[in-house]
Motif scaffolding. Structure first.
Motif, PDB file in Angstrom:
ATOM      1  N   MET A 157       0.879  -1.181  -0.041  1.00  0.00           N
ATOM      2  CA  MET A 157       0.060  -0.021   0.059  1.00  0.00           C
ATOM      3  C   MET A 157       0.911   1.256  -0.162  1.00  0.00           C
ATOM      4  O   MET A 157       0.690   2.343  -0.635  1.00  0.00           O
ATOM      5  CB  MET A 157      -0.889  -0.048   1.327  1.00  0.00           C
ATOM      6  CG  MET A 157      -1.928  -0.971   1.149  1.00  0.00           C
ATOM      7  SD  MET A 157      -3.167  -0.910  -0.348  1.00  0.00           S
ATOM      8  CE  MET A 157      -3.897   0.645   0.346  1.00  0.00           C
ATOM      9  N   ASN A 158       1.802   1.405   0.702  1.00  0.00           N
ATOM     10  CA  ASN A 158       2.739   2.332   0.907  1.00  0.00           C
ATOM     11  C   ASN A 158       3.427   2.590  -0.622  1.00  0.00           C
ATOM     12  O   ASN A 158       3.697   3.952  -0.948  1.00  0.00           O
ATOM     13  CB  ASN A 158       3.768   2.366   2.038  1.00  0.00           C
ATOM     14  CG  ASN A 158       3.175   2.314   3.245  1.00  0.00           C
ATOM     15  OD1 ASN A 158       2.359   3.074   3.397  1.00  0.00           O
ATOM     16  ND2 ASN A 158       3.889   1.681   4.329  1.00  0.00           N
ATOM     17  N   LYS A 159       3.865   1.595  -1.187  1.00  0.00           N
ATOM     18  CA  LYS A 159       4.491   1.863  -2.598  1.00  0.00           C
ATOM     19  C   LYS A 159       3.471   2.328  -3.545  1.00  0.00           C
ATOM     20  O   LYS A 159       3.852   3.117  -4.305  1.00  0.00           O
ATOM     21  CB  LYS A 159       4.871   0.225  -3.073  1.00  0.00           C
ATOM     22  CG  LYS A 159       6.084  -0.132  -2.385  1.00  0.00           C
ATOM     23  CD  LYS A 159       6.743  -1.389  -3.047  1.00  0.00           C
ATOM     24  CE  LYS A 159       7.753  -2.055  -2.269  1.00  0.00           C
ATOM     25  NZ  LYS A 159       8.317  -3.358  -3.015  1.00  0.00           N
ATOM     26  N   LEU A 160       2.178   1.812  -3.467  1.00  0.00           N
ATOM     27  CA  LEU A 160       1.081   2.490  -4.394  1.00  0.00           C
ATOM     28  C   LEU A 160       1.102   3.999  -4.180  1.00  0.00           C
ATOM     29  O   LEU A 160       0.725   4.812  -5.097  1.00  0.00           O
ATOM     30  CB  LEU A 160      -0.150   1.693  -4.146  1.00  0.00           C
ATOM     31  CG  LEU A 160      -0.096   0.372  -4.926  1.00  0.00           C
ATOM     32  CD1 LEU A 160      -1.341  -0.491  -4.329  1.00  0.00           C
ATOM     33  CD2 LEU A 160       0.121   0.339  -6.153  1.00  0.00           C
ATOM     34  N   LYS A 161       0.971   4.318  -2.922  1.00  0.00           N
ATOM     35  CA  LYS A 161       0.763   5.653  -2.421  1.00  0.00           C
ATOM     36  C   LYS A 161       1.626   6.605  -2.873  1.00  0.00           C
ATOM     37  O   LYS A 161       1.757   7.567  -3.428  1.00  0.00           O
ATOM     38  CB  LYS A 161       0.429   5.567  -0.999  1.00  0.00           C
ATOM     39  CG  LYS A 161      -0.705   5.328  -0.386  1.00  0.00           C
ATOM     40  CD  LYS A 161      -0.501   5.677   1.095  1.00  0.00           C
ATOM     41  CE  LYS A 161      -1.800   4.899   1.720  1.00  0.00           C
ATOM     42  NZ  LYS A 161      -2.062   5.012   3.215  1.00  0.00           N
ATOM     43  N   LYS A 162       2.957   6.290  -2.808  1.00  0.00           N
ATOM     44  CA  LYS A 162       4.278   6.717  -3.242  1.00  0.00           C
ATOM     45  C   LYS A 162       4.245   7.013  -5.058  1.00  0.00           C
ATOM     46  O   LYS A 162       4.397   7.956  -5.612  1.00  0.00           O
ATOM     47  CB  LYS A 162       5.664   6.018  -2.981  1.00  0.00           C
ATOM     48  CG  LYS A 162       6.096   6.271  -1.456  1.00  0.00           C
ATOM     49  CD  LYS A 162       7.257   5.441  -1.222  1.00  0.00           C
ATOM     50  CE  LYS A 162       7.454   5.737   0.359  1.00  0.00           C
ATOM     51  NZ  LYS A 162       8.868   4.862   0.806  1.00  0.00           N
ATOM     52  N   LYS A 163       3.693   5.880  -5.443  1.00  0.00           N
ATOM     53  CA  LYS A 163       3.717   5.972  -7.072  1.00  0.00           C
ATOM     54  C   LYS A 163       2.582   6.983  -7.390  1.00  0.00           C
ATOM     55  O   LYS A 163       2.821   7.722  -8.445  1.00  0.00           O
ATOM     56  CB  LYS A 163       3.163   4.549  -7.710  1.00  0.00           C
ATOM     57  CG  LYS A 163       4.435   3.758  -7.674  1.00  0.00           C
ATOM     58  CD  LYS A 163       3.819   2.387  -8.390  1.00  0.00           C
ATOM     59  CE  LYS A 163       5.112   1.371  -8.254  1.00  0.00           C
ATOM     60  NZ  LYS A 163       4.688   0.192  -8.792  1.00  0.00           N
ATOM     61  N   ARG A 164       1.513   7.033  -6.786  1.00  0.00           N
ATOM     62  CA  ARG A 164       0.438   7.973  -7.121  1.00  0.00           C
ATOM     63  C   ARG A 164       0.868   9.385  -6.796  1.00  0.00           C
ATOM     64  O   ARG A 164       0.359  10.310  -7.607  1.00  0.00           O
ATOM     65  CB  ARG A 164      -0.993   7.598  -6.321  1.00  0.00           C
ATOM     66  CG  ARG A 164      -1.516   6.232  -6.351  1.00  0.00           C
ATOM     67  CD  ARG A 164      -2.746   6.236  -5.885  1.00  0.00           C
ATOM     68  NE  ARG A 164      -3.463   4.818  -6.068  1.00  0.00           N
ATOM     69  CZ  ARG A 164      -4.230   4.284  -5.387  1.00  0.00           C
ATOM     70  NH1 ARG A 164      -4.683   4.965  -4.239  1.00  0.00           N
ATOM     71  NH2 ARG A 164      -4.812   3.162  -5.604  1.00  0.00           N
ATOM     72  N   LYS A 165       1.797   9.688  -5.908  1.00  0.00           N
ATOM     73  CA  LYS A 165       2.159  11.042  -5.517  1.00  0.00           C
ATOM     74  C   LYS A 165       3.093  11.509  -6.647  1.00  0.00           C
ATOM     75  O   LYS A 165       3.280  12.406  -7.337  1.00  0.00           O
ATOM     76  CB  LYS A 165       2.749  11.194  -4.313  1.00  0.00           C
ATOM     77  CG  LYS A 165       2.135  10.994  -2.985  1.00  0.00           C
ATOM     78  CD  LYS A 165       2.682  11.214  -1.880  1.00  0.00           C
ATOM     79  CE  LYS A 165       1.773  11.069  -0.613  1.00  0.00           C
ATOM     80  NZ  LYS A 165       2.237  11.250   0.711  1.00  0.00           N
TER      81      LYS A 165
END
Length: 165
Positions: A157-165
């Motif tokens: 989930m943290n990786k996905l959040k970083k990619k979205r930013k």
């Protein structure tokens, strides 16, 4: 005369009514009338409950009802009766608690502390957050396999959040 003519034009009995051999029949049968009455009675709880109307279930109301159902999980030191049914109640009302002007001001909630729903109040409560975090940690410590799965999911989930930013 104009007022009388206007009323007579709206009436069922027309000037040539005597010539008719049949009286106009009510088109609804007794079964249909009973069905209509049952539907109307189902809209309220009845006279014994002062015609309490059936409340429409919105998402906010559903969340509040779920919270009331799971109140024993929120406060483990208290005992609550078990719920008889899993279905949502059909007849109920939601109200707001109005503070008494005679009550001391220290016992009242400020406008910032007041929230729209019970779920919002719980999420804003600091003590509730601390207790849920403690419980969550205790569950993770008790079951190491589950803890590792949750950590992996959190990393994803943290990786996905970083990619979205």
């Amino acid at each position: 005369m104009d007022a009388v003519d206007a009323l007579l034009s709206q009436s069922v009995l027309k000037p040539g009514f005597q010539k008719n051999y049949k009286v106009p029949v009510n088109e609804k049968s007794s079964k249909i009338i009973k069905r209509i009455k049952q539907k109307e009675e189902a809209k309220t709880k009845g006279k014994g409950w002062f015609n309490l109307p059936a409340t429409k279930l919105t998402d906010n109301i559903r969340h509040d009802l779920d919270l009331i159902r799971m109140r024993s999980a929120l406060d483990t030191k208290r005992f609550y009766k078990k719920n008889e049914t899993e279905a949502y109640p059909k007849y109920f009302q939601v109200g707001t608690v109005v503070d008494s002007p005679f009550e001391c001001k220290s016992g009242r909630l400020t406008n910032k502390e007041r929230k729209r729903t019970m779920v919002d109040e719980l999420l804003a409560d600091a003590e509730f957050k601390q207790t849920t975090k403690k419980r969550y940690k205790n569950i993770l410590m008790a079951n190491p396999k589950m803890a590792s799965k949750i950590r992996k999911e959190n990393r994803k989930m943290n990786k996905l959040k970083k990619k979205r930013k």
